[in-house]
Design an enzyme around this catalytic site. Structure first.
Site, mmCIF file in Angstrom:
data_model
loop_
_atom_site.group_PDB
_atom_site.id
_atom_site.type_symbol
_atom_site.label_atom_id
_atom_site.label_comp_id
_atom_site.label_asym_id
_atom_site.label_seq_id
_atom_site.Cartn_x
_atom_site.Cartn_y
_atom_site.Cartn_z
ATOM 1 N N ASN A 195 40.063 73.688 21.905
ATOM 2 C CA ASN A 195 41.100 72.782 21.400
ATOM 3 C C ASN A 195 41.556 73.083 19.979
ATOM 4 O O ASN A 195 42.639 72.663 19.578
ATOM 5 C CB ASN A 195 40.649 71.324 21.544
ATOM 6 C CG ASN A 195 40.731 70.907 23.001
ATOM 7 O OD1 ASN A 195 41.481 71.500 23.782
ATOM 8 N ND2 ASN A 195 39.965 69.910 23.386
ATOM 9 N N HIS A 213 32.401 70.133 27.500
ATOM 10 C CA HIS A 213 33.857 69.974 27.519
ATOM 11 C C HIS A 213 34.384 70.479 28.844
ATOM 12 O O HIS A 213 34.638 71.672 29.017
ATOM 13 C CB HIS A 213 34.459 70.729 26.321
ATOM 14 C CG HIS A 213 35.924 70.568 26.200
ATOM 15 N ND1 HIS A 213 36.736 71.536 25.654
ATOM 16 C CD2 HIS A 213 36.748 69.554 26.563
ATOM 17 C CE1 HIS A 213 37.984 71.113 25.696
ATOM 18 N NE2 HIS A 213 38.013 69.926 26.234
ATOM 19 N N GLU A 256 33.057 74.395 28.662
ATOM 20 C CA GLU A 256 32.680 74.787 27.291
ATOM 21 C C GLU A 256 31.496 73.910 26.876
ATOM 22 O O GLU A 256 31.575 72.680 26.949
ATOM 23 C CB GLU A 256 33.883 74.538 26.358
ATOM 24 C CG GLU A 256 33.718 75.079 24.958
ATOM 25 C CD GLU A 256 34.998 74.851 24.125
ATOM 26 O OE1 GLU A 256 35.766 73.908 24.402
ATOM 27 O OE2 GLU A 256 35.209 75.628 23.175
ATOM 28 N N SER A 274 37.166 66.076 23.243
ATOM 29 C CA SER A 274 38.097 67.173 22.991
ATOM 30 C C SER A 274 37.859 67.778 21.623
ATOM 31 O O SER A 274 38.052 68.976 21.427
ATOM 32 C CB SER A 274 39.543 66.673 23.080
ATOM 33 O OG SER A 274 39.811 66.217 24.371
HETATM 34 N N1 LIG Z 1 42.368 64.646 29.578
HETATM 35 C C1 LIG Z 1 41.869 65.855 29.437
HETATM 36 O O1 LIG Z 1 42.468 66.850 29.903
HETATM 37 C C2 LIG Z 1 40.554 66.068 28.722
HETATM 38 C C3 LIG Z 1 39.923 67.314 28.841
HETATM 39 C C4 LIG Z 1 38.667 67.489 28.260
HETATM 40 C C5 LIG Z 1 38.080 66.458 27.524
HETATM 41 N N2 LIG Z 1 38.733 65.269 27.393
HETATM 42 C C6 LIG Z 1 38.037 64.219 26.633
HETATM 43 O O2 LIG Z 1 37.378 63.399 27.582
HETATM 44 C C7 LIG Z 1 37.338 62.042 27.107
HETATM 45 C C8 LIG Z 1 38.031 61.148 28.134
HETATM 46 O O3 LIG Z 1 39.388 61.556 28.240
HETATM 47 P P1 LIG Z 1 40.316 61.084 29.469
HETATM 48 O O4 LIG Z 1 41.503 61.962 29.433
HETATM 49 O O5 LIG Z 1 39.522 60.958 30.720
HETATM 50 O O6 LIG Z 1 40.741 59.616 28.945
HETATM 51 P P2 LIG Z 1 41.385 58.428 29.811
HETATM 52 O O7 LIG Z 1 42.080 57.572 28.819
HETATM 53 O O8 LIG Z 1 42.123 58.954 30.973
HETATM 54 O O9 LIG Z 1 40.085 57.653 30.372
HETATM 55 C C9 LIG Z 1 39.168 56.973 29.564
HETATM 56 C C10 LIG Z 1 38.477 55.906 30.390
HETATM 57 O O10 LIG Z 1 37.447 55.288 29.612
HETATM 58 C C11 LIG Z 1 37.412 53.911 29.937
HETATM 59 N N3 LIG Z 1 36.733 53.179 28.882
HETATM 60 C C12 LIG Z 1 37.212 52.762 27.676
HETATM 61 N N4 LIG Z 1 36.248 52.135 26.992
HETATM 62 C C13 LIG Z 1 35.136 52.148 27.783
HETATM 63 C C14 LIG Z 1 33.810 51.645 27.639
HETATM 64 N N5 LIG Z 1 33.438 50.980 26.546
HETATM 65 N N6 LIG Z 1 32.925 51.840 28.656
HETATM 66 C C15 LIG Z 1 33.300 52.499 29.783
HETATM 67 N N7 LIG Z 1 34.539 52.982 29.964
HETATM 68 C C16 LIG Z 1 35.447 52.805 28.991
HETATM 69 C C17 LIG Z 1 38.898 53.542 30.097
HETATM 70 O O11 LIG Z 1 39.050 52.337 30.828
HETATM 71 C C18 LIG Z 1 39.434 54.769 30.814
HETATM 72 O O12 LIG Z 1 39.359 54.626 32.223
HETATM 73 C C19 LIG Z 1 38.049 62.048 25.737
HETATM 74 O O13 LIG Z 1 37.093 62.177 24.724
HETATM 75 C C20 LIG Z 1 38.930 63.277 25.833
HETATM 76 O O14 LIG Z 1 39.246 63.801 24.573
HETATM 77 C C21 LIG Z 1 39.941 65.037 27.991
#
Ligand SMILES: NC(=O)c1ccc[n+]([C@@H]2O[C@H](COP(=O)([O-])OP(=O)(O)OC[C@H]3O[C@@H](n4cnc5c(N)ncnc54)[C@H](O)[C@@H]3O)[C@@H](O)[C@H]2O)c1
Length: 282
Positions: free
Chosen positions: A188, A138, A150, A117
């Site tokens: 963001n 992104h 993005e 993000s």
């Molecule tokens: N949620 C959103 O709307 C959104 C949008 C765009 C980008 N992002 C970015 O995407 C990334 C993920 O966000 P999210 O919302 O999916 O988070 P989330 O918390 O829903 O999921 C993260 C996942 O990663 C797993 N994980 C943790 N450590 C790990 C490891 N060492 N190896 C493998 N898996 C591991 C966790 O178990 C979890 O299932 C972040 O950097 C976030 O900023 C999120």
């Protein structure tokens, strides 16, 4: 193309589904078997919705999509992947551990896409021995429904890597919007200010949650209000992202609203936890 997806949370499962829907093979890695199980369930339901709403995917069967995805906790299976998309939480220390592991198993010619993000792609690329093959992608949530991604060009990202990312997007019926690599990128830097300020408004009692969102939906014509959007993203992810923005710019405009932090500490992380600004339990 064999695509690796690391992290099966909100974003990783949506990306794995989208890629597999367009006939590509996916290795989906997480540290938790429970999360992999819930990802499988959610992907099955979400493909049913796509078969209904998305003309290009009419008639697509959940089982066919699931069969193209390997759900695993074993990083070694990423060795066969040409393009690996990382989606672990927005905490640099977690991402550092992931790239350390990934470097040990991945094919040296594989591209890495960071789905972050706010964390600069160039900082992630510096953790690897292939900074020219690292790019920011992104994706937006819910991934199967959103038409564009993005794309962040890191300091060393090569033309070839940008082309590979755009080719993958084309194969899954999306397109990329390319920007340079500054913390929070375009999306963001702007959207988190809005969500954070909306939380301050609720904290101060200036307006109700519903009224804040209604002003954006009914006056500005947005599809969702800022608090609904924060719930959809995950309030934990919003807080982590604001912390990254504050740490990077040292600008108080990014200081995280205490209400958001308090809700996360209470386990009210938005849709994924069943409760955020709104309730989601039926
Ligand atoms: N949620 C959103 O709307 C959104 C949008 C765009 C980008 N992002 C970015 O995407 C990334 C993920 O966000 P999210 O919302 O999916 O988070 P989330 O918390 O829903 O999921 C993260 C996942 O990663 C797993 N994980 C943790 N450590 C790990 C490891 N060492 N190896 C493998 N898996 C591991 C966790 O178990 C979890 O299932 C972040 O950097 C976030 O900023 C999120």
């Amino acid at each position: 193309m064999n695509v690796g997806v690391i992290g099966a949370g909100t974003m990783g499962r949506g990306i794995a589904q989208t890629v597999a829907q367009y006939n590509e093979k996916v290795v989906l890695v997480d540290i938790s078997t429970d999360i992999l199980e819930s990802a499988k369930k959610e992907i099955r339901n979400s493909v049913r919705m796509q078969a209904f709403y998305n003309k290009a995917l009419k008639g697509i069967k959940p089982d066919e999509v699931i069969e193209r995805i390997i759900f695993t906790t074993d990083y070694a299976l990423l060795a066969e992947c040409d393009f690996i998309i990382e989606n672990v939480p927005e905490k640099l220390e977690i991402k550092i551990g992931v790239y350390e592991q990934l470097e040990k198993v991945s094919n040296p010619s594989a591209y890495y896409a960071v789905n972050t993000s706010c964390i600069p792609v160039t900082e992630i690329a510096a953790l690897t021995n292939r900074p020219d093959k690292v790019i920011g992608m992104h994706f937006m949530n819910p991934v199967p429904m959103i038409e564009a991604v993005e794309i962040m060009k890191g300091f060393h990202t090569s033309k070839e890597t940008i082309e590979a990312a755009l080719k993958l997007l084309k194969a899954i019926n999306k397109h990329g919007i390319i920007v340079n690599d500054y913390p929070g990128f375009v999306s963001n830097r702007i959207s988190h200010l809005m969500m954070n300020e909306a939380a301050f408004i609720v904290q101060e009692g200036e307006a109700s949650i519903e009224n804040v969102d209604d002003i954006f939906k009914k006056c500005y014509g947005h599809k969702m209000g800022p608090l609904e959007t924060a719930d959809l993203i995950g309030l934990d992810t919003v807080v982590d992202s604001l912390d990254v923005l504050f740490g990077q710019y040292k600008d108080t405009k990014f200081r995280c609203c205490p209400l958001l932090r308090r809700m996360v500490a209470a386990g009210h992380c938005g849709r994924k936890s069943g409760q955020g600004f709104y309730g989601y339990n039926g």
